[in-house]
Design a protein around this motif. Sequence first.
Motif, PDB file in Angstrom:
ATOM      1  N   MET A   5      31.679  70.010  37.138  1.00 22.91           N
ATOM      2  CA  MET A   5      32.214  70.949  36.146  1.00 22.91           C
ATOM      3  C   MET A   5      31.093  71.743  35.506  1.00 22.91           C
ATOM      4  O   MET A   5      29.988  71.230  35.290  1.00 22.91           O
ATOM      5  CB  MET A   5      32.956  70.182  35.038  1.00 22.91           C
ATOM      6  CG  MET A   5      34.327  69.666  35.427  1.00 22.91           C
ATOM      7  SD  MET A   5      35.139  68.884  34.031  1.00 22.91           S
ATOM      8  CE  MET A   5      34.117  67.429  33.821  1.00 22.91           C
ATOM      9  N   GLN A   6      31.408  72.994  35.210  1.00 20.56           N
ATOM     10  CA  GLN A   6      30.443  73.814  34.492  1.00 20.56           C
ATOM     11  C   GLN A   6      31.183  74.861  33.650  1.00 20.56           C
ATOM     12  O   GLN A   6      32.387  75.044  33.786  1.00 20.56           O
ATOM     13  CB  GLN A   6      29.489  74.500  35.469  1.00 20.56           C
ATOM     14  CG  GLN A   6      30.171  75.356  36.516  1.00 20.56           C
ATOM     15  CD  GLN A   6      29.173  75.868  37.543  1.00 20.56           C
ATOM     16  OE1 GLN A   6      27.991  75.556  37.497  1.00 20.56           O
ATOM     17  NE2 GLN A   6      29.657  76.677  38.480  1.00 20.56           N
ATOM     18  N   LYS A   7      30.452  75.519  32.790  1.00 23.59           N
ATOM     19  CA  LYS A   7      31.026  76.534  31.916  1.00 23.59           C
ATOM     20  C   LYS A   7      31.758  77.596  32.749  1.00 23.59           C
ATOM     21  O   LYS A   7      31.305  77.969  33.834  1.00 23.59           O
ATOM     22  CB  LYS A   7      29.923  77.177  31.084  1.00 23.59           C
ATOM     23  CG  LYS A   7      30.420  78.184  30.061  1.00 23.59           C
ATOM     24  CD  LYS A   7      29.263  78.743  29.242  1.00 23.59           C
ATOM     25  CE  LYS A   7      29.758  79.800  28.264  1.00 23.59           C
ATOM     26  NZ  LYS A   7      28.638  80.380  27.475  1.00 23.59           N
ATOM     27  N   ASN A   8      32.906  78.044  32.238  1.00 22.56           N
ATOM     28  CA  ASN A   8      33.779  79.065  32.842  1.00 22.56           C
ATOM     29  C   ASN A   8      34.684  78.536  33.951  1.00 22.56           C
ATOM     30  O   ASN A   8      35.484  79.287  34.517  1.00 22.56           O
ATOM     31  CB  ASN A   8      32.973  80.265  33.370  1.00 22.56           C
ATOM     32  CG  ASN A   8      32.276  81.020  32.247  1.00 22.56           C
ATOM     33  OD1 ASN A   8      32.807  81.106  31.132  1.00 22.56           O
ATOM     34  ND2 ASN A   8      31.089  81.545  32.531  1.00 22.56           N
ATOM     35  N   ASP A   9      34.559  77.239  34.272  1.00 19.14           N
ATOM     36  CA  ASP A   9      35.506  76.642  35.218  1.00 19.14           C
ATOM     37  C   ASP A   9      36.894  76.567  34.590  1.00 19.14           C
ATOM     38  O   ASP A   9      37.033  76.409  33.366  1.00 19.14           O
ATOM     39  CB  ASP A   9      35.071  75.222  35.596  1.00 19.14           C
ATOM     40  CG  ASP A   9      34.000  75.209  36.672  1.00 19.14           C
ATOM     41  OD1 ASP A   9      33.651  76.301  37.154  1.00 19.14           O
ATOM     42  OD2 ASP A   9      33.518  74.109  37.000  1.00 19.14           O
ATOM     43  N   PHE A  10      37.926  76.672  35.431  1.00 14.62           N
ATOM     44  CA  PHE A  10      39.304  76.506  34.973  1.00 14.62           C
ATOM     45  C   PHE A  10      39.751  75.081  35.268  1.00 14.62           C
ATOM     46  O   PHE A  10      39.495  74.559  36.361  1.00 14.62           O
ATOM     47  CB  PHE A  10      40.227  77.509  35.663  1.00 14.62           C
ATOM     48  CG  PHE A  10      40.091  78.905  35.120  1.00 14.62           C
ATOM     49  CD1 PHE A  10      40.988  79.384  34.173  1.00 14.62           C
ATOM     50  CD2 PHE A  10      39.057  79.743  35.543  1.00 14.62           C
ATOM     51  CE1 PHE A  10      40.862  80.668  33.675  1.00 14.62           C
ATOM     52  CE2 PHE A  10      38.924  81.016  35.049  1.00 14.62           C
ATOM     53  CZ  PHE A  10      39.831  81.485  34.105  1.00 14.62           C
ATOM     54  N   ILE A  11      40.403  74.464  34.294  1.00 12.11           N
ATOM     55  CA  ILE A  11      40.875  73.091  34.467  1.00 12.11           C
ATOM     56  C   ILE A  11      42.335  73.005  34.007  1.00 12.11           C
ATOM     57  O   ILE A  11      42.774  73.747  33.128  1.00 12.11           O
ATOM     58  CB  ILE A  11      40.019  72.079  33.675  1.00 12.11           C
ATOM     59  CG1 ILE A  11      39.969  72.456  32.184  1.00 12.11           C
ATOM     60  CG2 ILE A  11      38.615  71.998  34.247  1.00 12.11           C
ATOM     61  CD1 ILE A  11      39.213  71.449  31.318  1.00 12.11           C
ATOM     62  N   GLU A  12      43.073  72.086  34.612  1.00  8.72           N
ATOM     63  CA  GLU A  12      44.456  71.858  34.205  1.00  8.72           C
ATOM     64  C   GLU A  12      44.556  70.436  33.648  1.00  8.72           C
ATOM     65  O   GLU A  12      44.095  69.489  34.289  1.00  8.72           O
ATOM     66  CB  GLU A  12      45.407  72.041  35.386  1.00  8.72           C
ATOM     67  CG  GLU A  12      46.869  72.041  34.985  1.00  8.72           C
ATOM     68  CD  GLU A  12      47.801  72.409  36.142  1.00  8.72           C
ATOM     69  OE1 GLU A  12      48.787  71.669  36.338  1.00  8.72           O
ATOM     70  OE2 GLU A  12      47.518  73.420  36.832  1.00  8.72           O
TER      71      GLU A  12
END
Length: 478
Positions: A1-8
Amino acid sequence: MQKNDFIELVIEDISTEGAGIGKYDGMTFFIKDAIIGDRILAKIIKLKKTYGYARLMEIKEASPYRVEPRCIYARSCGGCQIQEMDYQSQLEFKQRKVRGNLIRLGGFKESEIDQLMEPIVGMDYPFAYRNKAQFPVGVNAKGEIVTGFYAGRTHTIIANTNCALGAAVNEKILQNVLTYMKETNTSAYDEKTGKGLVRHILIRYGFDSKEIMVCLIINGRKLPSADVLVGKLCTINGMKSISINRNQEKTNVILGNETTTIWGEPTITDTLYLRNTEDFSRLEEHTSYQISPQSFYQVNPVQTEKLYSLALAYAGLTGKETVWDLYCGIGTISLFLARHAKQVYGVEIIPQAIEDARKNARLNHISNTVFFVGKAEEVLPAFYEKEKTASDVNADMCHPDVIVVDPPRKGCDEKCLATMLKMQPEKIVYVSCDSATLARDLKVLCAGGYEVKRVRAVDQFGMTVHVESVVLMQYCGK
């Protein structure tokens, strides 16, 4: 995971600040505007070692507790954090918040707190309850003068003259002030440059008296064409006080030290009624208060009546007791107590508030109160050390029957707590607007020989994460 990733993820809880809490790949995320039960798509904006922050991008499946907010600015405005949650769920969240802080920060056992905590006191109608509002004034991107509230965690003004939490009359007042400013070319204050005249519009409304106060906070000495403003505001039923407050400092503090009344009276009057703490129906006993622009006066009068009635009930006064009321403000709690005690002593740091408290005592024909100016953490220890060695020592003042405290969010000072323990009153009634500092202070008092006997949360601030609490402590010896 990193900044600007989309997660649900699914929101499982809410933080004490009102952000939704969910987990993704073992990491906890805080997401503003999400509520328990929401399944959402979020964008990571900040990552720490064990937790992160994300921005709500889409609600995939709405929580059964989600409702349509009454205000279209609920998400962007910093005033309401949980307006999108149904009211019963808000109350449950606040009850859990107080309980959780007492267990986590106060060191109380879960079983103990569950026995002590009474049901939260909710509102019959959790909107239009604020009797005071402070609206910043500025200029929008088009160069138009606007007023409203700051967006969350910023000083960008969300233009809105119809706040869902404020008194209905606020909208007409704000529109009249904006019209006056445009007609007279009166400038709005610019925080970046420190230039411009009108900084804030302060409005107070007496829910019982229907009296209205308007105070313009200005970056200068004089308000141009003040008669034009007065002419517009005087058309509003209930207008009693129009004033200007001078604040020429480059600061986030709203009010300056100098206020001048330009029309009407320097104060408005409002009345609070004692309530039956079984069903919270109003009783005949009441206390009236004169309120100035600087006065601390609880913003939700209906819930304040319930809160103060609980504090009085917890104190269990019979008419023979000596009581200290620390952080007494304009004497709101002091005068509630005085009708049922032998003597009440109040302490408050703001000189104007103490002057108001003395006036309010005279207004209500109450003669068994004495008020001191100063910090509670300085006045109480100094007084105690002086009086306990005096030849004509006042034993009742040094060892009162009850101490009531209603401190600011930071809670009680260590010196104040230490002196309370030396005075060893039979009861301490603690009224708190921050359950975290409440829990911290209760831990100290319990270590000094006190036991918590009753705890009750009161929802003073519907649609927000804030909650008041009142606690009864009794001395049981070390």
